[in-house]
Design a protein around this motif. Structure first.
Motif, PDB file in Angstrom:
ATOM      1  N   ASP A 189       0.694  -1.220   0.012  1.00 38.16           N
ATOM      2  CA  ASP A 189       0.074  -0.109   0.072  1.00 38.16           C
ATOM      3  C   ASP A 189       0.907   1.293   0.122  1.00 38.16           C
ATOM      4  O   ASP A 189       0.547   2.117   0.598  1.00 38.16           O
ATOM      5  N   PHE A 223      -9.992   8.098  -6.432  1.00 35.87           N
ATOM      6  CA  PHE A 223     -11.640   7.800  -6.984  1.00 35.87           C
ATOM      7  C   PHE A 223     -12.288   7.500  -5.862  1.00 35.87           C
ATOM      8  O   PHE A 223     -12.056   7.061  -4.703  1.00 35.87           O
ATOM      9  N   SER A 224     -13.577   7.905  -5.840  1.00 36.27           N
ATOM     10  CA  SER A 224     -14.768   7.715  -4.781  1.00 36.27           C
ATOM     11  C   SER A 224     -15.927   7.835  -5.189  1.00 36.27           C
ATOM     12  O   SER A 224     -16.064   8.002  -6.170  1.00 36.27           O
ATOM     13  N   SER A 266     -20.499  10.189  -0.907  1.00 40.39           N
ATOM     14  CA  SER A 266     -19.990   9.831   0.131  1.00 40.39           C
ATOM     15  C   SER A 266     -19.792  10.896   1.212  1.00 40.39           C
ATOM     16  O   SER A 266     -19.993  11.990   1.026  1.00 40.39           O
ATOM     17  N   GLN A 267     -19.501  10.452   2.436  1.00 40.59           N
ATOM     18  CA  GLN A 267     -19.241  11.808   3.567  1.00 40.59           C
ATOM     19  C   GLN A 267     -18.060  12.570   3.012  1.00 40.59           C
ATOM     20  O   GLN A 267     -18.009  13.845   3.105  1.00 40.59           O
ATOM     21  N   LYS A 268     -16.829  11.965   2.251  1.00 41.12           N
ATOM     22  CA  LYS A 268     -15.989  12.849   1.958  1.00 41.12           C
ATOM     23  C   LYS A 268     -16.445  13.686   0.777  1.00 41.12           C
ATOM     24  O   LYS A 268     -16.071  14.961   0.543  1.00 41.12           O
ATOM     25  N   GLN A 315     -21.861   4.540  -0.758  1.00 39.90           N
ATOM     26  CA  GLN A 315     -20.737   4.565   0.296  1.00 39.90           C
ATOM     27  C   GLN A 315     -21.202   5.869   1.317  1.00 39.90           C
ATOM     28  O   GLN A 315     -21.790   6.750   1.069  1.00 39.90           O
ATOM     29  N   SER A 316     -21.162   5.562   2.589  1.00 38.53           N
ATOM     30  CA  SER A 316     -21.187   5.938   3.871  1.00 38.53           C
ATOM     31  C   SER A 316     -22.489   6.285   4.297  1.00 38.53           C
ATOM     32  O   SER A 316     -22.895   6.836   5.337  1.00 38.53           O
ATOM     33  N   ARG A 370      -9.553   9.697   6.202  1.00 36.72           N
ATOM     34  CA  ARG A 370      -9.488   8.252   5.604  1.00 36.72           C
ATOM     35  C   ARG A 370      -8.632   8.073   4.608  1.00 36.72           C
ATOM     36  O   ARG A 370      -8.021   8.868   4.055  1.00 36.72           O
ATOM     37  N   ILE A 371      -8.238   6.583   4.432  1.00 43.21           N
ATOM     38  CA  ILE A 371      -7.231   6.255   3.572  1.00 43.21           C
ATOM     39  C   ILE A 371      -7.906   6.048   2.226  1.00 43.21           C
ATOM     40  O   ILE A 371      -9.096   5.582   2.024  1.00 43.21           O
ATOM     41  N   VAL A 372      -7.383   6.353   1.382  1.00 46.72           N
ATOM     42  CA  VAL A 372      -7.599   6.366  -0.232  1.00 46.72           C
ATOM     43  C   VAL A 372      -6.437   5.852  -0.817  1.00 46.72           C
ATOM     44  O   VAL A 372      -5.301   6.106  -0.439  1.00 46.72           O
ATOM     45  N   LEU A 373      -6.673   5.471  -2.136  1.00 43.72           N
ATOM     46  CA  LEU A 373      -5.699   5.093  -3.092  1.00 43.72           C
ATOM     47  C   LEU A 373      -5.146   6.111  -4.057  1.00 43.72           C
ATOM     48  O   LEU A 373      -6.032   6.406  -4.894  1.00 43.72           O
TER      49      LEU A 373
HETATM   50  C1  LIG Z   1      -5.918   0.634   2.054  1.00 43.48           C
HETATM   51  C2  LIG Z   1      -7.273   1.387   1.656  1.00 43.48           C
HETATM   52  C3  LIG Z   1      -7.677   1.942   0.416  1.00 43.48           C
HETATM   53  C4  LIG Z   1      -8.878   2.512   0.433  1.00 43.48           C
HETATM   54  N1  LIG Z   1      -8.873   3.164  -0.988  1.00 43.48           N
HETATM   55  C5  LIG Z   1     -10.299   3.843  -0.959  1.00 43.48           C
HETATM   56  C6  LIG Z   1     -10.374   4.715  -2.291  1.00 43.48           C
HETATM   57  O1  LIG Z   1      -9.412   4.602  -3.258  1.00 43.48           O
HETATM   58  N2  LIG Z   1     -11.276   5.340  -2.435  1.00 43.48           N
HETATM   59  C7  LIG Z   1     -12.539   5.275  -1.602  1.00 43.48           C
HETATM   60  O2  LIG Z   1     -13.570   5.932  -1.535  1.00 43.48           O
HETATM   61  N3  LIG Z   1     -12.478   4.675  -0.327  1.00 43.48           N
HETATM   62  C8  LIG Z   1     -11.169   3.964   0.022  1.00 43.48           C
HETATM   63  N4  LIG Z   1     -11.053   3.389   1.083  1.00 43.48           N
HETATM   64  C9  LIG Z   1     -12.008   3.409   2.113  1.00 43.48           C
HETATM   65  C10 LIG Z   1     -12.313   4.827   2.872  1.00 43.48           C
HETATM   66  O3  LIG Z   1     -10.825   4.686   3.678  1.00 43.48           O
HETATM   67  C11 LIG Z   1     -13.333   5.143   3.703  1.00 43.48           C
HETATM   68  O4  LIG Z   1     -13.859   4.029   4.372  1.00 43.48           O
HETATM   69  C12 LIG Z   1     -14.435   5.332   2.567  1.00 43.48           C
HETATM   70  O5  LIG Z   1     -14.167   5.962   1.396  1.00 43.48           O
HETATM   71  C13 LIG Z   1     -15.473   6.161   3.233  1.00 43.48           C
HETATM   72  O6  LIG Z   1     -15.262   7.381   3.400  1.00 43.48           O
HETATM   73  P1  LIG Z   1     -16.337   8.536   3.944  1.00 43.48           P
HETATM   74  O7  LIG Z   1     -17.180   7.971   4.594  1.00 43.48           O
HETATM   75  O8  LIG Z   1     -15.241   9.513   4.783  1.00 43.48           O
HETATM   76  O9  LIG Z   1     -16.587   9.378   2.811  1.00 43.48           O
HETATM   77  C14 LIG Z   1      -9.806   2.686   1.353  1.00 43.48           C
HETATM   78  C15 LIG Z   1      -9.497   2.301   2.812  1.00 43.48           C
HETATM   79  C16 LIG Z   1      -8.171   1.525   2.723  1.00 43.48           C
HETATM   80  C17 LIG Z   1      -8.059   1.125   4.490  1.00 43.48           C
END
Ligand SMILES: Cc1cc2nc3c(=O)[nH]c(=O)nc-3n(C[C@H](O)[C@H](O)[C@H](O)COP(=O)(O)O)c2cc1C
Length: 211
Positions: free
Chosen positions: A42, A75-76, A80-82, A139-140, A60-63
């Motif tokens: 990661d 991408f997301s 969602s919350q974010k 999501q969320s 929160r973690i994203v990629l």
């Molecule tokens: C390693 C890892 C990678 C993740 N990658 C993404 C991502 O690329 N996009 C995304 O929307 N959420 C990703 N998530 C989930 C987010 O951390 C988060 O739970 C989700 O986006 C909802 O966040 P929010 O409620 O604040 O919008 C990832 C979590 C982890 C632990």
């Protein structure tokens, strides 16, 4: 084990104002490539920090999926919350930590949506099951159970009969245009190196901060 007894010295590398590139994305690229070369799990994961609509910061973690002189793309789900936080306030933070390299990078910038066609292109490059999951997940939002999600997933899969789902209009990429970078390199005796780049017009001012 007592947490207070856990400590290590950082001595892998150093960072000086004199030697860093004038443009922060070059240094970021060098650090990202070193992280990728080490094959650490990661390495592209990053904490995304938004200003929550309730006044609390949210992390929160994203990629990270790409980066360039323009900024950083992930991408997301836009609902969602974010997504809601960004719609209300596009000022965001990104925070990378590569412990194997004793490095962190903090970035401040402005988030904006990328075009639907770019999002669609990336959406369809993902594995089929990931596309289905993105299409069915609000999501969320609260869900009644795991089974509810699994049923939605299976229902859409059956309906699609192996054809790809459409990229939902509420799913896509964000580009974060950076205005500030801080590169942190751990050093011996906690005298860490911190180099900050701040954007002024089209130039980057560089300074060193105390650790
Ligand atoms: C390693 C890892 C990678 C993740 N990658 C993404 C991502 O690329 N996009 C995304 O929307 N959420 C990703 N998530 C989930 C987010 O951390 C988060 O739970 C989700 O986006 C909802 O966040 P929010 O409620 O604040 O919008 C990832 C979590 C982890 C632990």
């Amino acid at each position: 084990m007592k947490l207070e007894s856990i400590r290590r010295e950082y001595k892998l590398a150093e960072l000086s104002k004199k030697n860093v590139d004038k443009v922060p994305i070059k240094l970021f690229q060098q650090w990202m490539e070193e992280a990728l070369n080490l094959e650490m799990p990661d390495a592209t994961s990053v904490a995304l920090i938004t200003n929550g609509t309730d006044g609390f910061p949210q992390s929160r973690i994203v990629l990270l999926k790409s980066y360039s002189g323009n900024g950083f793309v992930f991408f997301s789900n836009y609902n969602s919350q974010k997504g809601k936080a960004i719609a209300a306030d596009p000022k965001v933070g990104l925070h990378f930590f590569w412990p194997e390299l004793e490095r962190q990078v903090r970035i401040s910038g402005y988030a904006e949506k990328i075009s639907y066609s770019e999002s669609e292109h990336y959406f369809h490059s993902r594995p089929f099951n990931s596309q289905v999951a993105a299409a069915i997940s609000d999501q969320s939002y609260e869900v009644p159970s795991r089974k509810f999600l699994e049923d939605k997933f299976e229902t859409l899969k059956n309906e699609l009969n192996e054809s790809n789902p459409e990229c939902p209009k509420h799913w896509g990429g964000y580009l974060i245009r950076p205005v500030k970078f801080e590169f942190w390199q751990g050093r011996e005796n906690r005298l860490h190196d911190r180099i900050v780049y701040e954007k002024e017009n089209e130039n980057w001012n560089i300074k060193r901060l105390a650790p």
